[in-house]
Design an enzyme around this catalytic site. Structure first.
Site, PDB file in Angstrom:
ATOM      1  CB  ALA A  32     -14.927 -41.549  33.415  1.00  0.00           C
ATOM      2  CG  HIS A  37     -14.354 -44.392  26.444  1.00  0.00           C
ATOM      3  ND1 HIS A  37     -15.113 -44.177  27.568  1.00  0.00           N
ATOM      4  CD2 HIS A  37     -14.012 -43.166  25.985  1.00  0.00           C
ATOM      5  CE1 HIS A  37     -15.224 -42.873  27.792  1.00  0.00           C
ATOM      6  NE2 HIS A  37     -14.576 -42.234  26.843  1.00  0.00           N
ATOM      7  CB  ILE A 176     -21.726 -47.603  22.329  1.00  0.00           C
ATOM      8  CG1 ILE A 176     -20.671 -48.038  21.295  1.00  0.00           C
ATOM      9  CG2 ILE A 176     -22.235 -48.791  23.136  1.00  0.00           C
ATOM     10  CD1 ILE A 176     -21.143 -49.017  20.237  1.00  0.00           C
ATOM     11  CB  SER A 185     -21.940 -39.592  28.116  1.00  0.00           C
ATOM     12  OG  SER A 185     -21.248 -38.492  28.652  1.00  0.00           O
TER      13      SER A 185
HETATM   14  P1  AMP Z   1     -14.136 -38.722  25.923  1.00  0.00           P
HETATM   15  O1  AMP Z   1     -13.435 -39.580  26.924  1.00  0.00           O
HETATM   16  O2  AMP Z   1     -15.529 -38.339  26.313  1.00  0.00           O
HETATM   17  O3  AMP Z   1     -13.291 -37.559  25.462  1.00  0.00           O
HETATM   18  O4  AMP Z   1     -14.328 -39.641  24.640  1.00  0.00           O
HETATM   19  C1  AMP Z   1     -13.243 -40.277  24.019  1.00  0.00           C
HETATM   20  C2  AMP Z   1     -13.705 -40.835  22.706  1.00  0.00           C
HETATM   21  O5  AMP Z   1     -14.768 -41.766  22.926  1.00  0.00           O
HETATM   22  C3  AMP Z   1     -14.264 -39.744  21.784  1.00  0.00           C
HETATM   23  O6  AMP Z   1     -13.834 -39.999  20.453  1.00  0.00           O
HETATM   24  C4  AMP Z   1     -15.751 -39.913  21.931  1.00  0.00           C
HETATM   25  O7  AMP Z   1     -16.487 -39.479  20.802  1.00  0.00           O
HETATM   26  C5  AMP Z   1     -15.859 -41.420  22.092  1.00  0.00           C
HETATM   27  N1  AMP Z   1     -17.127 -41.765  22.739  1.00  0.00           N
HETATM   28  C6  AMP Z   1     -17.659 -41.232  23.867  1.00  0.00           C
HETATM   29  N2  AMP Z   1     -18.879 -41.759  24.108  1.00  0.00           N
HETATM   30  C7  AMP Z   1     -19.133 -42.620  23.102  1.00  0.00           C
HETATM   31  C8  AMP Z   1     -20.229 -43.474  22.786  1.00  0.00           C
HETATM   32  N3  AMP Z   1     -21.315 -43.535  23.532  1.00  0.00           N
HETATM   33  N4  AMP Z   1     -20.140 -44.229  21.662  1.00  0.00           N
HETATM   34  C9  AMP Z   1     -19.038 -44.185  20.865  1.00  0.00           C
HETATM   35  N5  AMP Z   1     -17.975 -43.408  21.120  1.00  0.00           N
HETATM   36  C10 AMP Z   1     -18.013 -42.638  22.223  1.00  0.00           C
END
Ligand code: AMP
Length: 279
Positions: A32, A37, A176, A185
């Site tokens: 997603a 990301h 971000i 998110s």
């Molecule tokens: P996730 O898919 O939520 O497990 O996130 C994968 C990676 O993306 C993790 O290292 C998160 O910390 C990073 N991530 C998620 N949201 C953000 C954001 N808004 N800004 C920077 N990195 C993010």
């Protein structure tokens, strides 16, 4: 971009001489994908010869079955985003590929597991460590990229990497945000426009704390004021902690150095987290 779905396919890649002699940037995700990301992929591309991203919704890190069930999945769109960014490989394994016939080493995360996310999501970081351990072991990256949006997760991953002596550099990347301030998110996909507006109370409270850091003589008073401020909004607060950036424990009442404020809150059924480095 080449898509790999099995450990066998991945092993074929990692055994290639060209792979072994290149710098490998790795970005683990649960899909997603959004601009948060993308920023990790872009940074990884600028620092490595080969970039590999993984998409795996890891069941062991969800402590509520309905959260896992409702986690957004946008595979086709994710692939397009990664292709447009010039990602080289996408590893998208099934649950069996990661967990069948694999014994994970135990790790004691100590205090990291007992505070904030560790306290309110029992077992969450054990699950995160399991999957990241497995992915590090398989992919053998030179550098791995994580977002500071999940501040405590970065601390856990750094601890785990050191504990198991992985020769991997952990790169922490800034959060971000949408123009409004809301941290990007995958879970935001489940928020209505009105809920997104309500959720801004999280960012506003973080800013309130940053702006008022010097205006109160103790961190406890500042925290109490911030909680009052937060309660003017419509979200349900799970925790608001002002802690030391390294130990993640509550810092000395008077010392206002090296602090981060972390918030977890519910907007109806959606759990959101955010944080801000204060000093
Ligand atoms: P996730 O898919 O939520 O497990 O996130 C994968 C990676 O993306 C993790 O290292 C998160 O910390 C990073 N991530 C998620 N949201 C953000 C954001 N808004 N800004 C920077 N990195 C993010």
């Amino acid at each position: 971009m080449k898509i790999l779905r099995t450990v066998e396919e991945l092993n074929k890649l990692t055994n290639l001489e060209n792979y072994k002699s290149s710098s490998i940037g790795f970005v683990p995700t649960m899909g997603a994908l959004h601009q948060g990301h993308s920023s990790l992929i872009t940074k990884s591309k600028s620092e490595n010869q080969i970039v590999i991203c993984s998409i795996f919704v890891n069941p062991t890190q969800f402590n509520k079955p309905e959260d896992l069930e409702n986690y957004p999945r946008t595979e086709e769109k994710d692939i397009t985003i990664l292709e447009d960014l010039g990602c080289d490989y996408l590893f998208m394994p099934s649950i069996d590929e990661i967990y069948d016939n694999y014994i994970f080493p135990e790790i004691d995360l100590k205090e990291l597991e007992l505070v904030m996310e560790g306290k309110f999501r029992p077992g969450h970081f054990k699950g995160v460590c399991q999957v990241v351990y497995r992915l590090f072991d398989l992919i053998k990256p030179t550098k791995a990229y994580f977002g500071l949006k999940d501040f405590q997760q970065v601390a856990v991953i750094k601890f785990m990497t050191k504990h198991f002596l992985f020769p991997i550099e952990i790169i922490a990347c800034q959060t971000i945000r949408e123009e409004s301030g809301l941290a990007m998110s995958s879970r935001n996909l489940r928020l209505s426009e009105a809920e997104k507006k309500d959720s801004l109370i999280i960012f506003n409270t973080l800013q309130f704390i940053k702006e008022n850091l010097e205006n109160f003589d103790s961190i406890k008073t500042l925290k109490d004021k911030a909680i009052n401020y937060f309660h003017k909004g419509n979200l349900t607060l799970e925790y608001l902690e002002i802690v030391d950036q390294n130990t993640l424990t509550q810092s000395n009442e008077k010392v206002k150095k090296n602090l981060v404020v972390c918030i977890a809150a519910y907007c109806n059924k959606i759990r959101l987290i955010d944080n801000m480095i204060l000093s």
